[in-house]
Design a protein around this motif. Sequence first.
Motif, PDB file in Angstrom:
ATOM      1  N   GLY A  74      17.958  -7.255   8.471  1.00 35.19           N
ATOM      2  CA  GLY A  74      19.087  -6.714   9.218  1.00 35.19           C
ATOM      3  C   GLY A  74      18.691  -5.835  10.388  1.00 35.19           C
ATOM      4  N   THR A  75      19.689  -5.129  10.901  1.00 33.89           N
ATOM      5  CA  THR A  75      19.487  -4.280  12.071  1.00 33.89           C
ATOM      6  C   THR A  75      18.918  -2.924  11.655  1.00 33.89           C
ATOM      7  N   SER A  76      18.210  -2.300  12.596  1.00 34.52           N
ATOM      8  CA  SER A  76      17.495  -1.057  12.281  1.00 34.52           C
ATOM      9  C   SER A  76      18.401   0.167  12.314  1.00 34.52           C
ATOM     10  N   GLU A  77      19.653   0.018  12.773  1.00 35.26           N
ATOM     11  CA  GLU A  77      20.590   1.134  12.780  1.00 35.26           C
ATOM     12  C   GLU A  77      21.899   0.727  12.110  1.00 35.26           C
ATOM     13  N   PHE A  78      22.387   1.597  11.224  1.00 37.10           N
ATOM     14  CA  PHE A  78      23.686   1.383  10.588  1.00 37.10           C
ATOM     15  C   PHE A  78      24.161   2.721  10.056  1.00 37.10           C
ATOM     16  N   GLU A  79      25.444   2.782   9.696  1.00 37.74           N
ATOM     17  CA  GLU A  79      25.964   4.064   9.229  1.00 37.74           C
ATOM     18  C   GLU A  79      27.048   3.879   8.180  1.00 37.74           C
ATOM     19  N   GLY A  80      27.366   4.969   7.506  1.00 35.38           N
ATOM     20  CA  GLY A  80      28.385   4.976   6.470  1.00 35.38           C
ATOM     21  C   GLY A  80      28.098   6.116   5.511  1.00 35.38           C
ATOM     22  N   LYS A  81      29.013   6.370   4.601  1.00 38.22           N
ATOM     23  CA  LYS A  81      28.783   7.383   3.574  1.00 38.22           C
ATOM     24  C   LYS A  81      27.977   6.755   2.437  1.00 38.22           C
ATOM     25  N   ILE A  82      26.967   7.481   1.965  1.00 36.60           N
ATOM     26  CA  ILE A  82      26.069   6.950   0.939  1.00 36.60           C
ATOM     27  C   ILE A  82      26.620   7.239  -0.458  1.00 36.60           C
ATOM     28  N   LEU A  83      26.466   6.257  -1.339  1.00 32.05           N
ATOM     29  CA  LEU A  83      26.802   6.418  -2.760  1.00 32.05           C
ATOM     30  C   LEU A  83      25.876   5.493  -3.540  1.00 32.05           C
ATOM     31  N   GLY A  84      25.560   5.860  -4.761  1.00 32.18           N
ATOM     32  CA  GLY A  84      24.707   5.010  -5.590  1.00 32.18           C
ATOM     33  C   GLY A  84      23.902   5.839  -6.549  1.00 32.18           C
ATOM     34  N   GLY A  85      22.612   5.499  -6.708  1.00 36.90           N
ATOM     35  CA  GLY A  85      21.745   6.244  -7.604  1.00 36.90           C
ATOM     36  C   GLY A  85      20.830   5.329  -8.390  1.00 36.90           C
ATOM     37  N   CYS A  86      20.641   5.660  -9.652  1.00 34.33           N
ATOM     38  CA  CYS A  86      19.716   4.929 -10.519  1.00 34.33           C
ATOM     39  C   CYS A  86      20.304   3.558 -10.868  1.00 34.33           C
ATOM     40  N   SER A  98      14.278   3.569 -12.497  1.00 36.68           N
ATOM     41  CA  SER A  98      13.872   4.706 -13.329  1.00 36.68           C
ATOM     42  C   SER A  98      12.410   4.607 -13.771  1.00 36.68           C
ATOM     43  N   GLU A  99      12.012   5.601 -14.570  1.00 37.71           N
ATOM     44  CA  GLU A  99      10.661   5.618 -15.125  1.00 37.71           C
ATOM     45  C   GLU A  99      10.445   4.502 -16.149  1.00 37.71           C
ATOM     46  N   ASN A 155      11.936   7.712  -0.205  1.00 37.06           N
ATOM     47  CA  ASN A 155      11.363   8.683  -1.171  1.00 37.06           C
ATOM     48  C   ASN A 155      12.468   9.450  -1.878  1.00 37.06           C
ATOM     49  N   VAL A 156      13.145   8.784  -2.782  1.00 36.07           N
ATOM     50  CA  VAL A 156      14.242   9.406  -3.515  1.00 36.07           C
ATOM     51  C   VAL A 156      14.269   8.859  -4.932  1.00 36.07           C
ATOM     52  N   GLY A 157      14.630   9.705  -5.882  1.00 32.83           N
ATOM     53  CA  GLY A 157      14.757   9.238  -7.257  1.00 32.83           C
ATOM     54  C   GLY A 157      13.506   9.450  -8.075  1.00 32.83           C
ATOM     55  N   HIS A 158      13.069   8.432  -8.795  1.00 37.90           N
ATOM     56  CA  HIS A 158      12.055   8.619  -9.829  1.00 37.90           C
ATOM     57  C   HIS A 158      10.609   8.616  -9.328  1.00 37.90           C
ATOM     58  N   ALA A 159      10.356   8.223  -8.095  1.00 40.88           N
ATOM     59  CA  ALA A 159       9.000   8.277  -7.545  1.00 40.88           C
ATOM     60  C   ALA A 159       8.813   9.601  -6.812  1.00 40.88           C
ATOM     61  N   THR A 160       7.674  10.249  -7.037  1.00 38.67           N
ATOM     62  CA  THR A 160       7.428  11.528  -6.371  1.00 38.67           C
ATOM     63  C   THR A 160       6.622  11.306  -5.096  1.00 38.67           C
ATOM     64  N   PRO A 161       6.857  12.174  -4.073  1.00 37.37           N
ATOM     65  CA  PRO A 161       7.799  13.303  -4.049  1.00 37.37           C
ATOM     66  C   PRO A 161       9.215  12.806  -3.765  1.00 37.37           C
ATOM     67  N   ARG A 162      10.182  13.743  -3.817  1.00 35.11           N
ATOM     68  CA  ARG A 162      11.591  13.362  -3.704  1.00 35.11           C
ATOM     69  C   ARG A 162      12.306  14.147  -2.610  1.00 35.11           C
ATOM     70  N   CYS A 163      13.046  13.426  -1.804  1.00 38.66           N
ATOM     71  CA  CYS A 163      13.957  14.089  -0.877  1.00 38.66           C
ATOM     72  C   CYS A 163      15.279  14.347  -1.594  1.00 38.66           C
ATOM     73  N   ILE A 164      16.264  14.812  -0.854  1.00 36.63           N
ATOM     74  CA  ILE A 164      17.630  14.989  -1.369  1.00 36.63           C
ATOM     75  C   ILE A 164      18.567  14.259  -0.415  1.00 36.63           C
ATOM     76  N   ILE A 165      19.412  13.398  -0.958  1.00 35.72           N
ATOM     77  CA  ILE A 165      20.339  12.620  -0.130  1.00 35.72           C
ATOM     78  C   ILE A 165      21.774  13.018  -0.446  1.00 35.72           C
ATOM     79  N   PRO A 166      22.528  13.441   0.570  1.00 34.15           N
ATOM     80  CA  PRO A 166      23.932  13.776   0.356  1.00 34.15           C
ATOM     81  C   PRO A 166      24.781  12.515   0.133  1.00 34.15           C
ATOM     82  N   PHE A 167      25.629  12.548  -0.866  1.00 26.13           N
ATOM     83  CA  PHE A 167      26.634  11.511  -1.087  1.00 26.13           C
ATOM     84  C   PHE A 167      27.966  11.992  -0.505  1.00 26.13           C
ATOM     85  N   GLY A 168      28.704  11.070   0.106  1.00 22.73           N
ATOM     86  CA  GLY A 168      30.026  11.406   0.621  1.00 22.73           C
ATOM     87  C   GLY A 168      30.010  12.062   1.993  1.00 22.73           C
ATOM     88  N   ILE A 169      28.844  12.084   2.638  1.00 24.00           N
ATOM     89  CA  ILE A 169      28.698  12.643   3.986  1.00 24.00           C
ATOM     90  C   ILE A 169      28.302  11.494   4.915  1.00 24.00           C
TER      91      ILE A 169
END
Length: 346
Positions: free
Chosen positions: A198-210, A252-253, A314-328
Motif C-alpha cells: 500500500g501507500t506510505s501515508e495514511f491516517e485514522g484513529k488507531i484501535l486494536g491490540g493483542c 503475545s509471548e 515496536n509495540v506490545g510483547h517485543a521489547t522495547p515498547r512504545c506507547i500508542i494512543p487509541f482514539g486519537i
Amino acid sequence: MRVKKIAIVSLSSGILGENFIQHEVKLGLERLKNYDIDVKFMDNSLKGIDFLKKHPEARADDLIDAFSDDTIDMILCAIGGDDTYRLLPYLFEDSRLRKAAKQKIFLGFSDTTMNHFMLNKLGIPSYYGQAFIPDICELSKEMLPYTKFYFEELLNKQSIQNVQPSSEWYEERLDYSKESLGTSLKKHTNHGFELIRGTSEFEGKILGGCLESIFDFFDNSRYEDTISLCDKYELFPSLEEWEGKILLLETSEEKPTPNIFREMIKKLEDFGLFDVISGLLVGKPQNETYYDEYKTIVLDEISKKTLSIVYNVNVGHATPRCIIPFGINAHVNIKEQIISFDYGNS
C-alpha cells in the motif's frame, strides 16, 4: 499537566500480589518514586493469583474506584493475563463503568486489549503498549531507554506526540529471579517500520491490540463463554464503526505458530475488517520468532491489495515498547518513519 498520582490495577492476572515477584515490585516502586509520583495500589490489586482468578468482580471494582478517584491521573495495569473479558458484567450492568469513567490516562497491553475495547465503547481514548511489571519493573539497571522515553513523555505531557522506531530490539528475559537484578538484555539492531503493502501515508484513529485477545471475540477455544459475553455487551465494534480506523495487531509471548496465526488473520478477513479500515499496523513478534512467516501470511490472507500494511512496529510483547494512543487521530508516514498524533482533531 504532569502526572502526580498513579493507580495500579490488576485487571487480568493477580501475579502482582505473589511473593516471588516482590523484588520486581520494589524496583518498580523505587523508579516511580524517583519521578516524585504518588502510587496507590487499588484495594484488590495485591490479593494474588487465586483470589483474582475467582473474583472478576473485585478486579472490576478496582477499575471503577480508580476512575472515580479524582486525585488519580493515570491508571496503570500491572500486567496482562487471559480472562479480562470476565469483567464485562461487573462493568457494564447498571452502566457502572459509563457512570464512573472519565478522561484520564489508562495504560496497559496484552489481554488488557479487552479493557481498551471497553473504554473505546464509551468513547474514551486510552494508551496501549506498556504495563507496570514488564516495563517499570524491568530488571535491568534502568528501564529500557526507548520504553523509558515514551513512559516519561506520557508522565510529563499526559499525551504521546509521535512514535518512531527503536534503533534496537532485545531478546526476552528467561530468568526473573532476584539473581537477575541488574542484568542486561541481549541487544540486536532494529531496522525500522517496514511498509509491506500500500501507500506510505495514511491516517485514522488507531484501535486494536493483542491478536490472541482479539481472536477471543470470535473463538471460544480458550473460554467457552467469550463470544457470548462479548456479543451481549456489543464490545467488538461493527464494520461501520471500524470504517476509516487503523487496526493495530501484535502477538503475545505465546508466539502462535504460523498455522494458528493464519487462522486468526483469516477470521478477521472473513469478518470483513480489512475491507473497511484505512491501514494496518503489525507489531514486531517477540524475539522476532516467525517474523518472515507472519509477514507472508498477512500478505497472503488479506485480500484487499490496496490496504496499507506497516510491519515491525515496536509495540506490545517485543521489547522495547512504545506507547500508542487509541482514539486519537493518527497520521502514518513511513517514508519519514513516524506515526504522529493530532489531539486537536480527535
